[in-house]
Design an enzyme around this catalytic site. Structure first.
Site, short mmCIF file in Angstrom:
data_model
loop_
_atom_site.label_atom_id
_atom_site.label_comp_id
_atom_site.label_asym_id
_atom_site.label_seq_id
_atom_site.Cartn_x
_atom_site.Cartn_y
_atom_site.Cartn_z
N ASP A 223 8.08 4.31 -3.29
CA ASP A 223 7.65 2.91 -3.45
C ASP A 223 8.43 2.32 -4.41
O ASP A 223 9.26 2.54 -5.15
CB ASP A 223 6.11 2.83 -4.49
CG ASP A 223 5.10 4.07 -3.46
OD1 ASP A 223 4.97 4.29 -2.12
OD2 ASP A 223 4.00 4.28 -4.68
N GLY B 257 -0.94 10.30 1.96
CA GLY B 257 -1.04 12.14 2.07
C GLY B 257 0.44 12.46 0.51
O GLY B 257 -0.97 13.43 0.23
N GLU C 17 -2.40 6.59 6.97
CA GLU C 17 -1.26 6.26 7.20
C GLU C 17 0.02 6.97 8.12
O GLU C 17 1.16 6.57 8.40
CB GLU C 17 -0.40 6.89 5.66
CG GLU C 17 -1.13 5.23 5.06
CD GLU C 17 -0.28 5.06 3.42
OE1 GLU C 17 -0.47 3.63 2.76
OE2 GLU C 17 0.30 6.20 3.17
N ASN D 204 -13.16 2.92 -0.30
CA ASN D 204 -13.54 1.60 -1.98
C ASN D 204 -14.07 1.09 -1.05
O ASN D 204 -14.35 0.63 0.83
CB ASN D 204 -12.07 1.38 -1.93
CG ASN D 204 -10.94 0.07 -0.73
OD1 ASN D 204 -11.81 0.10 0.31
ND2 ASN D 204 -9.53 0.23 -1.57
N THR E 41 -2.23 1.30 -8.73
CA THR E 41 -1.70 2.80 -7.30
C THR E 41 -2.18 3.59 -7.69
O THR E 41 -1.54 4.77 -8.54
CB THR E 41 -0.17 2.10 -6.90
OG1 THR E 41 -0.43 0.43 -7.31
CG2 THR E 41 -0.43 2.38 -6.00
N ASP F 157 -6.63 7.65 -4.69
CA ASP F 157 -6.39 8.88 -3.75
C ASP F 157 -5.89 10.13 -5.13
O ASP F 157 -6.41 11.48 -4.57
CB ASP F 157 -4.36 9.18 -4.10
CG ASP F 157 -3.87 7.92 -2.68
OD1 ASP F 157 -4.64 7.66 -1.71
OD2 ASP F 157 -2.62 7.22 -3.58
O1 RIB Z 1 -2.26 4.66 -2.32
C1 RIB Z 1 -1.00 4.81 -2.97
C2 RIB Z 1 -0.59 4.10 -1.91
O2 RIB Z 1 -0.28 3.43 -0.92
C3 RIB Z 1 1.57 4.52 -2.62
O3 RIB Z 1 1.92 5.26 -2.76
C4 RIB Z 1 1.78 3.79 -1.08
O4 RIB Z 1 3.14 4.63 -0.69
C5 RIB Z 1 0.97 3.27 0.19
O5 RIB Z 1 0.66 3.86 0.75
#
Ligand code: RIB
Length: 291
Positions: free
Chosen positions: A22, A50, A145, A186, A236, A240
C-alpha cells in the site's frame, strides 16, 4: 464468572487472497473527480485484503495458513514482511515471474476516510490447479481481489466453515453464494448484491462504518450492535479486521451477539493507527476493550 469469549480453542484457518504493497498518501481532504490536492505524507505499508485478513486472524489467536500469489520481486518481501515476522504460515505463497506484486494507491484524509485504487499484478493469476485441496481446517476465508476461479476451486474442495468477504463487489456464481457459511459486506457492497445475499442458508454480516453492524442467519436478523466510539486515523483494513474477527468468533461457537460485538470492536480498533496491518488488534487488545 464465566468469561464471555473463550480463548481455549485455537481455530485453524486457511486464508486465500491478495497481497499488496500500500502506497499511502495522507491528505487534508480526499480529492473530488478531476481535482488535484496536495498530500501531506507518503508512506509504504504491507496490505491487500487477503494478507490483512490472514494477519488479523493470526493476531486474534488463530493458527493461520495463507495462500496467495506475489511477484518475484522485492515488493513481495516488503508486502509479506509483517506476516512473516509474526509467524503466519506462508508456505503456499507462490512467486510468479509473469506479474509484479500487487500494489494499492491509497489516499487517507485527516478524518481517516480513504480512496483506494488497486493494481492487482500477481493477484490476478489463478495460481491453483482445479484439483487443489486446502489443508484440513476449521474455516476458510476468501475475498474478491483474486480470480473468482481460484475462490471457486478452494471453496469447492474444502468442507469446513467458509467465509467470503464480497469485496470488491463483483458478480459471483449462485454456487459460491450458496456455499458461503458467512458473507461479509459493507453497506455499499450490500446495495450492489441486493436481496440475493439473504436468499440463502447461512450467516450474512453487514457493516455500516461507525454507525452499526447487523448479523443475519438464513435471511433473518439475529444480532445488531454499534461499534465502540474511537477517533479514526485510518479506516483502511477495518473491514478486514471485522471479517477475520467474526470468523474467529463464530468458529469458536460464540453466540451471535458476542461474535458481532467482538468483530465490531476489532474493526473499530483497526482504525486507530495508520496502515492496514500495523493497526490490526490482538486478541488481548480486543478483550481489554470489551471489558
Ligand atoms: O481492505 C484494505 C486493503 O484493500 C488495502 O490494504 C489495500 O491493499 C486494498 O487491497
Amino acid at each position: 464468572m464465566t468469561p464471555k469469549y473463550s480463548r481455549e480453542k485455537t481455530p485453524k484457518i486457511n486464508v486465500v487472497g491478495s497481497v499488496n504493497l500500500d502506497l499511502v498518501a495522507t491528505v487534508e481532504r480526499l480529492p473530488g473527480t478531476g481535482e488535484t490536492v496536495s498530500g501531506l505524507t507518503l508512506e509504504r505499508f504491507p496490505g491487500g485484503k487477503g494478507a490483512n485478513q490472514a494477519l488479523a486472524a493470526h493476531r486474534l489467536g488463530a493458527d493461520v495458513s495463507f495462500f496467495a500469489c506475489v511477484g518475484d520481486d522485492n515488493i513481495a518481501d516488503e508486502a509479506l514482511s509483517i506476516l512473516k515476522d509474526e509467524g503466519v504460515k506462508l508456505d503456499y505463497c507462490k512467486r510468479s515471474s509473469d506479474e509484479p506484486t500487487g500494489q494499492a494507491l491509497i489516499a487517507v484524509s485527516l478524518e481517516g476516510e480513504n480512496q483506494i485504487v488497486v493494481i492487482p499484478g500477481a493477484n490476478s493469476i489463478n495460481f491453483l490447479n482445479q484439483d487443489f485441496h486446502l489443508p484440513t481446517a476449521d474455516a476458510l476465508i476468501c475475498q474478491l481481489e483474486i480470480p473468482i476461479e481460484t475462490v471457486e476451486i478452494v471453496s469447492s474442495n474444502f468442507s469446513g466453515f467458509f467465509c467470503i468477504n464480497l469485496a470488491p463487489a463483483v458478480e459471483i456464481s449462485a454456487r459460491l453464494m450458496s456455499r458461503a457459511d458467512l458473507i461479509v459486506v459493507n453497506e455499499t457492497e450490500a446495495a450492489f448484491y441486493g436481496n440475493i445475499i439473504h436468499q440463502r442458508q447461512g450467516h450474512t454480516a453487514i457493516t455500516y462504518g461507525p454507525k452499526k453492524a447487523k448479523l443475519f442467519l438464513d435471511g433473518k436478523i439475529i444480532a445488531k450492535t454499534t461499534p465502540p466510539k474511537v477517533k479514526p486515523i485510518d479506516t483502511t483494513g477495518a473491514g478486514d479486521a471485522f471479517t477475520a474477527a467474526l470468523t474467529v468468533a463464530l468458529t469458536k461457537n460464540q453466540p451471535p451477539e458476542n461474535a458481532l460485538k467482538y468483530a465490531c470492536t476489532a474493526g473499530a480498533l483497526a482504525t486507530m493507527i495508520k496502515g492496514a496491518q500495523t493497526s490490526l488488534p490482538t486478541e488481548e487488545t480486543v478483550l481489554a476493550s470489551l471489558g
